[in-house]
Write a protein that holds these residues in place. Structure first.
Motif, PDB file in Angstrom:
ATOM      1  N   PRO A 171       0.814  -1.225   0.000  1.00 56.36           N
ATOM      2  CA  PRO A 171       0.000   0.000   0.000  1.00 56.36           C
ATOM      3  C   PRO A 171       0.843   1.269   0.000  1.00 56.36           C
ATOM      4  N   GLY A 172       1.887   1.307   0.823  1.00 54.32           N
ATOM      5  CA  GLY A 172       2.746   2.486   0.877  1.00 54.32           C
ATOM      6  C   GLY A 172       3.499   2.720  -0.414  1.00 54.32           C
ATOM      7  N   LEU A 173       3.910   1.637  -1.050  1.00 53.67           N
ATOM      8  CA  LEU A 173       4.648   1.752  -2.308  1.00 53.67           C
ATOM      9  C   LEU A 173       3.786   2.416  -3.378  1.00 53.67           C
ATOM     10  N   TYR A 174       2.533   1.964  -3.518  1.00 55.94           N
ATOM     11  CA  TYR A 174       1.661   2.523  -4.548  1.00 55.94           C
ATOM     12  C   TYR A 174       1.178   3.918  -4.181  1.00 55.94           C
ATOM     13  N   ARG A 175       1.035   4.190  -2.894  1.00 53.45           N
ATOM     14  CA  ARG A 175       0.674   5.542  -2.470  1.00 53.45           C
ATOM     15  C   ARG A 175       1.798   6.517  -2.803  1.00 53.45           C
ATOM     16  N   GLN A 176       3.039   6.085  -2.611  1.00 57.14           N
ATOM     17  CA  GLN A 176       4.189   6.934  -2.915  1.00 57.14           C
ATOM     18  C   GLN A 176       4.275   7.233  -4.409  1.00 57.14           C
ATOM     19  N   ILE A 177       3.894   6.279  -5.226  1.00 56.73           N
ATOM     20  CA  ILE A 177       3.888   6.506  -6.677  1.00 56.73           C
ATOM     21  C   ILE A 177       2.893   7.611  -7.036  1.00 56.73           C
ATOM     22  N   GLY A 178       1.803   7.719  -6.266  1.00 51.64           N
ATOM     23  CA  GLY A 178       0.823   8.764  -6.526  1.00 51.64           C
ATOM     24  C   GLY A 178      -0.604   8.277  -6.649  1.00 51.64           C
ATOM     25  N   TYR A 179      -0.830   6.969  -6.460  1.00 51.26           N
ATOM     26  CA  TYR A 179      -2.182   6.440  -6.556  1.00 51.26           C
ATOM     27  C   TYR A 179      -2.927   6.636  -5.233  1.00 51.26           C
ATOM     28  N   GLN A 180      -4.237   6.798  -5.329  1.00 52.50           N
ATOM     29  CA  GLN A 180      -5.054   6.841  -4.114  1.00 52.50           C
ATOM     30  C   GLN A 180      -5.201   5.417  -3.597  1.00 52.50           C
TER      31      GLN A 180
ATOM     32  N   HIS B 279       1.791   6.766 -18.884  1.00 50.18           N
ATOM     33  CA  HIS B 279       0.793   6.160 -17.999  1.00 50.18           C
ATOM     34  C   HIS B 279       1.441   5.451 -16.805  1.00 50.18           C
ATOM     35  N   PHE B 280       2.720   5.705 -16.591  1.00 51.16           N
ATOM     36  CA  PHE B 280       3.429   5.279 -15.386  1.00 51.16           C
ATOM     37  C   PHE B 280       3.837   6.557 -14.646  1.00 51.16           C
ATOM     38  N   PRO B 281       3.064   6.987 -13.639  1.00 48.79           N
ATOM     39  CA  PRO B 281       3.279   8.303 -13.018  1.00 48.79           C
ATOM     40  C   PRO B 281       4.691   8.519 -12.484  1.00 48.79           C
ATOM     41  N   GLU B 282       5.346   7.465 -11.994  1.00 46.30           N
ATOM     42  CA  GLU B 282       6.672   7.619 -11.412  1.00 46.30           C
ATOM     43  C   GLU B 282       7.742   7.935 -12.454  1.00 46.30           C
ATOM     44  N   MET B 283       7.418   7.724 -13.730  1.00 44.85           N
ATOM     45  CA  MET B 283       8.381   8.026 -14.794  1.00 44.85           C
ATOM     46  C   MET B 283       8.326   9.489 -15.230  1.00 44.85           C
ATOM     47  N   GLU B 284       7.233  10.161 -14.898  1.00 39.80           N
ATOM     48  CA  GLU B 284       7.032  11.531 -15.371  1.00 39.80           C
ATOM     49  C   GLU B 284       8.196  12.470 -15.045  1.00 39.80           C
TER      50      GLU B 284
ATOM     51  N   ALA C 135      17.631   1.534 -12.041  1.00 39.29           N
ATOM     52  CA  ALA C 135      18.836   0.872 -11.536  1.00 39.29           C
ATOM     53  C   ALA C 135      19.135   1.255 -10.091  1.00 39.29           C
ATOM     54  N   THR C 136      18.785   2.479  -9.711  1.00 40.34           N
ATOM     55  CA  THR C 136      19.059   2.944  -8.344  1.00 40.34           C
ATOM     56  C   THR C 136      17.886   2.717  -7.393  1.00 40.34           C
ATOM     57  N   GLY C 137      16.774   2.188  -7.904  1.00 44.80           N
ATOM     58  CA  GLY C 137      15.614   1.930  -7.066  1.00 44.80           C
ATOM     59  C   GLY C 137      14.660   3.099  -6.927  1.00 44.80           C
ATOM     60  N   GLU C 138      14.936   4.216  -7.608  1.00 45.11           N
ATOM     61  CA  GLU C 138      14.012   5.351  -7.560  1.00 45.11           C
ATOM     62  C   GLU C 138      12.693   4.993  -8.247  1.00 45.11           C
ATOM     63  N   ILE C 139      12.768   4.124  -9.230  1.00 48.68           N
ATOM     64  CA  ILE C 139      11.575   3.525  -9.832  1.00 48.68           C
ATOM     65  C   ILE C 139      11.580   2.054  -9.430  1.00 48.68           C
ATOM     66  N   THR C 140      10.486   1.607  -8.828  1.00 48.76           N
ATOM     67  CA  THR C 140      10.405   0.232  -8.323  1.00 48.76           C
ATOM     68  C   THR C 140      10.630  -0.784  -9.431  1.00 48.76           C
ATOM     69  N   ARG C 141      11.422  -1.802  -9.122  1.00 50.68           N
ATOM     70  CA  ARG C 141      11.850  -2.756 -10.141  1.00 50.68           C
ATOM     71  C   ARG C 141      10.682  -3.435 -10.852  1.00 50.68           C
ATOM     72  N   HIS C 142       9.684  -3.919 -10.080  1.00 51.97           N
ATOM     73  CA  HIS C 142       8.607  -4.658 -10.750  1.00 51.97           C
ATOM     74  C   HIS C 142       7.767  -3.731 -11.635  1.00 51.97           C
ATOM     75  N   ARG C 143       7.655  -2.481 -11.257  1.00 54.03           N
ATOM     76  CA  ARG C 143       6.920  -1.528 -12.088  1.00 54.03           C
ATOM     77  C   ARG C 143       7.665  -1.284 -13.405  1.00 54.03           C
ATOM     78  N   TYR C 144       8.975  -1.149 -13.320  1.00 50.47           N
ATOM     79  CA  TYR C 144       9.756  -0.933 -14.538  1.00 50.47           C
ATOM     80  C   TYR C 144       9.692  -2.165 -15.436  1.00 50.47           C
ATOM     81  N   GLU C 145       9.769  -3.361 -14.845  1.00 56.29           N
ATOM     82  CA  GLU C 145       9.663  -4.586 -15.637  1.00 56.29           C
ATOM     83  C   GLU C 145       8.296  -4.685 -16.324  1.00 56.29           C
ATOM     84  N   HIS C 146       7.248  -4.260 -15.643  1.00 58.41           N
ATOM     85  CA  HIS C 146       5.919  -4.290 -16.253  1.00 58.41           C
ATOM     86  C   HIS C 146       5.810  -3.244 -17.365  1.00 58.41           C
ATOM     87  N   TYR C 147       6.453  -2.111 -17.178  1.00 57.38           N
ATOM     88  CA  TYR C 147       6.496  -1.121 -18.258  1.00 57.38           C
ATOM     89  C   TYR C 147       7.104  -1.737 -19.518  1.00 57.38           C
TER      90      TYR C 147
END
Length: 288
Positions: free
Chosen positions: A123-132, A231-236, A262-274
């Protein structure tokens, strides 16, 4: 009269208009033009007590194909903090599709009363990305008032795999519904489908919700592959900082997104799904 189509069953359409539900047939031309869906705003002529005919349908503001619902304003995406374990690719597909369709997404993490340790950070991970994000438990009532407030005054659809508690949450909000609920299979760890037909349910606090069959896969839409990253808010924050303007954020030199992953600023599984979604959409483009 104008109304909203609640459901279709046995060749009849059930339309809510001016505080009552009419059992309607549709004019033949509407059947030829395309299927009427729950959520459609329709024009109805009353033929008799509780009966009518659908004369026309207003243009749709949004359309979800799976589940098939029109004019949805927000998607309530339900996943479990217990069993079945979260399918993060399915979650990200639902979030991606909601963004493409211009539909607000709310993630509800249900079964908080039996949450497993390995899921607590989600929950915290997705909230940090910007989702409600809302943490809930249909069993204890946690988060139910918050969910009811989110649903009030809007047309929403519930989405997510079977067994996560979509129907249980709706029952907690509106006990008179008494929707069928299903337990998770001990053998497979998957939920059993409990909702057989898409339909809109009027909530006592205002608004409608589409209770829809559970599913385990969602096909991505046809679109320009250059638009996937938007459509991946953390990449903006990183888009526009790459060496090349046409960067697809895969393996290009000087890519700010690749560096952030690579540095973890974008979560690995989210980047892999992108990357996976990007390849699927490129493959679709090539098939046309």
């Amino acid at each position: 009269m104008e109304g909203i189509l609640l459901r279709r069953y046995g060749g009849f359409y059930y339309v809510e208009s001016e505080g009552r539900v009419l059992t309607c047939r549709a004019r033949g031309r509407l059947k030829r033009e395309g299927e009427l869906l729950p959520g459609d705003r329709v024009e109805v002529t009353v033929l008799g007590p509780g009966e009518g005919v659908i004369e026309g349908v207003r243009p749709r503001s949004t359309l979800l194909e799976r589940p098939s619902v029109a004019n949805v304003e927000q998607a309530i995406i339900v996943f479990s903090l217990s069993t079945p374990p979260p399918d993060l690719e399915l979650l990200d597909r639902l979030l991606f599709l909601s963004s493409v369709k211009g539909i607000r997404a709310v993630i509800v993490w249900n079964k908080a009363d039996e949450a497993l340790k390995e899921h607590l950070e989600l929950p915290g991970l997705y909230r940090q990305i910007g989702y409600q994000v809302l943490i809930a438990s249909a069993r204890t009532g946690r988060g139910v008032d918050g969910l009811q407030e989110i649903l009030s005054g809007r047309l929403s659809t519930f989405a997510g795999p079977s067994g996560v508690g979509k129907s249980s949450l709706l029952n907690a909000i509106h006990p008179a519904l008494n929707l069928r609920t299903g337990e998770v299979s001990v053998k497979s760890g998957r939920g059993r489908h409990t909702t057989r037909h898409a339909e809109l349910i009027r909530l006592p606090g205002g608004g409608w919700v589409a209770d829809t069959p559970g599913f385990s896969r969602l096909d991505l839409p046809s679109m320009d592959h250059q638009e996937v990253a938007a459509h991946f808010p953390e990449m903006e924050p990183y888009i526009g900082r790459c060496r090349f303007n046409s960067c697809l954020h895969r393996c290009e030199p000087g890519c700010a997104v690749v560096a952030a992953a690579a540095t973890g600023e974008i979560t690995r599984h989210r980047y892999e799904h992108y990357l996976k979604f990007l390849e699927e959409i490129i493959a679709k483009e090539r098939s046309y």
